[in-house]
Design an enzyme around this catalytic site. Structure first.
Site, PDB file in Angstrom:
ATOM      1  N   LYS A 130     -12.852  22.393  22.907  1.00 34.45           N
ATOM      2  CA  LYS A 130     -11.873  21.331  23.196  1.00 34.45           C
ATOM      3  C   LYS A 130     -10.517  21.612  22.542  1.00 34.45           C
ATOM      4  CE  LYS A 130     -14.939  18.324  21.697  1.00 34.45           C
ATOM      5  NZ  LYS A 130     -16.172  19.120  21.735  1.00 34.45           N
TER       6      LYS A 130
ATOM      7  N   HIS B  55      -6.369  19.164   4.920  1.00 38.48           N
ATOM      8  CA  HIS B  55      -7.317  18.674   5.939  1.00 38.48           C
ATOM      9  C   HIS B  55      -6.766  17.410   6.607  1.00 38.48           C
ATOM     10  CE1 HIS B  55     -11.736  19.355   7.077  1.00 38.48           C
ATOM     11  NE2 HIS B  55     -11.149  18.694   8.054  1.00 38.48           N
TER      12      HIS B  55
ATOM     13  N   ASP C  33      -5.153  24.382   7.157  1.00 38.77           N
ATOM     14  CA  ASP C  33      -5.407  22.955   6.963  1.00 38.77           C
ATOM     15  C   ASP C  33      -6.755  22.758   6.283  1.00 38.77           C
ATOM     16  OD1 ASP C  33      -4.716  20.143   7.338  1.00 38.77           O
ATOM     17  OD2 ASP C  33      -6.419  20.088   8.717  1.00 38.77           O
TER      18      ASP C  33
ATOM     19  N   ARG D 188     -12.508  25.373   9.743  1.00 39.59           N
ATOM     20  CA  ARG D 188     -13.302  25.230   8.526  1.00 39.59           C
ATOM     21  C   ARG D 188     -12.926  26.372   7.583  1.00 39.59           C
ATOM     22  NH1 ARG D 188     -13.840  20.832   9.727  1.00 39.59           N
ATOM     23  NH2 ARG D 188     -15.684  19.577  10.088  1.00 39.59           N
TER      24      ARG D 188
ATOM     25  N   THR E 246      -7.296  25.785  11.236  1.00 41.83           N
ATOM     26  CA  THR E 246      -7.441  24.321  11.112  1.00 41.83           C
ATOM     27  C   THR E 246      -8.901  23.926  11.375  1.00 41.83           C
ATOM     28  OG1 THR E 246      -6.839  23.987  13.438  1.00 41.83           O
ATOM     29  CG2 THR E 246      -5.051  23.831  11.832  1.00 41.83           C
TER      30      THR E 246
ATOM     31  N   GLU F  27     -12.314  23.530  -0.640  1.00 40.13           N
ATOM     32  CA  GLU F  27     -11.516  22.299  -0.581  1.00 40.13           C
ATOM     33  C   GLU F  27     -12.244  21.072  -1.131  1.00 40.13           C
ATOM     34  OE1 GLU F  27     -10.997  22.119   3.809  1.00 40.13           O
ATOM     35  OE2 GLU F  27     -12.036  20.200   3.721  1.00 40.13           O
TER      36      GLU F  27
HETATM   37  P1  NAI Z   1     -15.931  22.572  20.348  1.00 41.48           P
HETATM   38  O1  NAI Z   1     -17.397  22.512  20.084  1.00 41.48           O
HETATM   39  O2  NAI Z   1     -15.366  21.856  21.520  1.00 41.48           O
HETATM   40  O3  NAI Z   1     -15.479  24.103  20.480  1.00 41.48           O
HETATM   41  C1  NAI Z   1     -15.932  25.106  19.638  1.00 41.48           C
HETATM   42  C2  NAI Z   1     -15.978  26.365  20.478  1.00 41.48           C
HETATM   43  O4  NAI Z   1     -16.291  27.445  19.598  1.00 41.48           O
HETATM   44  C3  NAI Z   1     -17.041  26.332  21.577  1.00 41.48           C
HETATM   45  O5  NAI Z   1     -16.465  26.627  22.848  1.00 41.48           O
HETATM   46  C4  NAI Z   1     -18.016  27.421  21.169  1.00 41.48           C
HETATM   47  O6  NAI Z   1     -18.574  28.116  22.280  1.00 41.48           O
HETATM   48  C5  NAI Z   1     -17.118  28.333  20.341  1.00 41.48           C
HETATM   49  N1  NAI Z   1     -17.847  29.210  19.452  1.00 41.48           N
HETATM   50  C6  NAI Z   1     -19.065  29.027  18.880  1.00 41.48           C
HETATM   51  N2  NAI Z   1     -19.386  30.103  18.147  1.00 41.48           N
HETATM   52  C7  NAI Z   1     -18.358  30.975  18.269  1.00 41.48           C
HETATM   53  C8  NAI Z   1     -18.120  32.266  17.762  1.00 41.48           C
HETATM   54  N3  NAI Z   1     -19.023  32.890  16.999  1.00 41.48           N
HETATM   55  N4  NAI Z   1     -16.963  32.870  18.068  1.00 41.48           N
HETATM   56  C9  NAI Z   1     -16.054  32.265  18.865  1.00 41.48           C
HETATM   57  N5  NAI Z   1     -16.239  31.044  19.402  1.00 41.48           N
HETATM   58  C10 NAI Z   1     -17.374  30.409  19.097  1.00 41.48           C
HETATM   59  O7  NAI Z   1     -15.230  22.102  18.990  1.00 41.48           O
HETATM   60  P2  NAI Z   1     -13.746  21.544  18.790  1.00 41.48           P
HETATM   61  O8  NAI Z   1     -13.761  20.067  18.938  1.00 41.48           O
HETATM   62  O9  NAI Z   1     -12.809  22.355  19.595  1.00 41.48           O
HETATM   63  O10 NAI Z   1     -13.528  21.850  17.238  1.00 41.48           O
HETATM   64  C11 NAI Z   1     -13.357  23.153  16.728  1.00 41.48           C
HETATM   65  C12 NAI Z   1     -13.465  23.096  15.215  1.00 41.48           C
HETATM   66  O11 NAI Z   1     -12.348  22.342  14.694  1.00 41.48           O
HETATM   67  C13 NAI Z   1     -14.691  22.312  14.720  1.00 41.48           C
HETATM   68  O12 NAI Z   1     -15.791  23.133  14.614  1.00 41.48           O
HETATM   69  C14 NAI Z   1     -14.252  21.772  13.376  1.00 41.48           C
HETATM   70  O13 NAI Z   1     -14.725  22.649  12.383  1.00 41.48           O
HETATM   71  C15 NAI Z   1     -12.723  21.822  13.429  1.00 41.48           C
HETATM   72  N6  NAI Z   1     -12.091  20.523  13.248  1.00 41.48           N
HETATM   73  C16 NAI Z   1     -11.128  20.401  12.279  1.00 41.48           C
HETATM   74  C17 NAI Z   1     -10.481  19.191  12.060  1.00 41.48           C
HETATM   75  C18 NAI Z   1      -9.380  19.044  11.061  1.00 41.48           C
HETATM   76  O14 NAI Z   1      -8.960  17.912  10.751  1.00 41.48           O
HETATM   77  N7  NAI Z   1      -8.848  20.118  10.491  1.00 41.48           N
HETATM   78  C19 NAI Z   1     -10.871  18.000  12.839  1.00 41.48           C
HETATM   79  C20 NAI Z   1     -11.849  18.254  13.880  1.00 41.48           C
HETATM   80  C21 NAI Z   1     -12.455  19.464  14.051  1.00 41.48           C
END
Ligand code: NAI
Length: 329
Positions: free
Chosen positions: A153, A294, A257, A233, A231, A262
């Protein structure tokens, strides 16, 4: 029924109370959840936790002994939860899978622009009556290659927005390649993304395959002068190797971020403390690094969505309905 809410800042309380509309009673605690504080949830069948709370086996065992049956995470990531332990202890876990991917995508791009146009330096300079441009030379994003690791996403929103800047987009996502291609994006193997990208941004989850995805070897594979943004983990990066890359001028810009360590720093005011973590202290002294604590998710819209989803999951549990956002078994 009492619901113990850990890591609850005043803004969390405001949005939770508004979403609950008198249907639920919260015991809000600013303390983080860990084995030392789990006792405070004694008797709470439902506990709510946040991103840096410790939900390892020890904490979960104490919660289970105190009667907890549901943990409502107010975040998307659940890498902080021992899912096997939760299953063994019959504790169900729910998360908030997508509260505002826009918030995180927009913050990611804010970091990119602030780094390239050296905005923190420019802002401070002008406030000091210094209107010189020396040292503020930026670069155009137009025509550059952006490597997106994780085409979910948030990654897709970043890709879409940076395409509008005129960037060539490369996406690495082994589980989502087809969808990325269908949406018209070029996909790439990790090595070729590292070798071709001027800017690299991380949007994959943290798990055993992605921990330290950015390590010394992979930094060496990147283009000289690369901009690196995380941004997602902290532990997706071996921060020490990234610091070495910065000191060697191989990495020219870093925007974070999130940070591996952290948990003991972020979300709190340490301005009067002597911070003991030399890596983060060194990073924040560098002129080509921006660290935010964060806050990528931190918009009104996201907080409202987090609170509404958390309340609706708890109500599903209380009314014995299927849990829409259950994670793990
Ligand atoms: P999502 O689940 O929609 O997308 C994650 C994508 O990563 C998926 O398409 C998946 O196939 C892919 N993926 C899985 N393993 C992988 C790998 N080994 N190599 C490459 N791609 C891989 O998650 P979304 O909502 O896009 O969030 C992404 C990350 O953002 C979350 O995991 C979370 O850690 C982080 N996040 C950070 C926030 C912040 O405030 N800084 C807030 C919300 C999320």
């Amino acid at each position: 029924m009492q619901i113990a809410v850990f890591s609850a800042k005043p803004y969390d309380q405001t949005f939770l109370l508004r979403a609950a509309a008198d249907e639920l009673e919260f015991q809000c605690l600013e303390l983080a959840l860990n084995p030392a504080t789990a006792v405070l949830a004694q008797g709470a069948e439902v506990v709510s936790a946040f991103v840096n709370d410790d939900l390892g086996r020890e904490t979960l065992t104490m919660l289970a002994e105190g009667g907890t049956r549901l943990i409502a995470l107010r975040c998307a990531g659940f890498n902080q939860v021992d899912l096997q332990a939760a299953k063994d202890l019959a504790i169900r876990i729910v998360n908030v899978p997508a509260y505002s991917p826009y918030a995180v995508a927009e913050h990611t791009i804010a970091l990119m622009l602030a780094l390239s146009r050296k905005l923190p330096r420019a802002y401070n300079r002008v406030r000091d009556g210094n209107f010189s441009l020396d040292g503020l030379l930026g670069f155009d994003f137009y025509g550059k290659t952006l490597g997106v690791i994780g085409g979910g996403k948030i990654g897709m929103l970043v890709a879409e927005r940076m395409q509008a800047f005129g960037c060539r987009i490369l996406i690495y996502d082994p589980f989502n390649e087809e969808k990325c291609r269908q949406q018209g994006y070029e996909t790439a193997a990790l090595d070729s993304l590292f070798a071709s990208s001027d800017i690299i941004t991380l949007h994959c989850p943290l798990n055993e395959h992605t921990r330290y995805l950015i390590n010394r070897d992979n930094v060496a594979r990147m283009k000289q002068g690369v901009m690196l943004i995380n941004t997602s983990r902290g532990a997706l990066m071996d921060t020490q190797s990234v610091l070495e890359g910065l000191k060697a001028h191989h990495i020219a810009y870093l925007g974070l971020d999130v940070y591996e360590q952290e948990g003991s720093l972020f979300f709190e005011d340490h301005s009067l403390d002597i911070i003991q973590d030399d890596v983060i202290q060194r990073l924040i002294t560098l002129p080509n690094v921006i660290v935010t604590g964060h806050q990528a998710y931190f918009t009104k819209e996201a907080l409202q969505h987090i609170a509404e989803t958390t309340v609706s999951s708890i109500l599903q549990y209380l009314h014995d309905k299927p849990l829409t956002y259950q994670v793990g078994g």
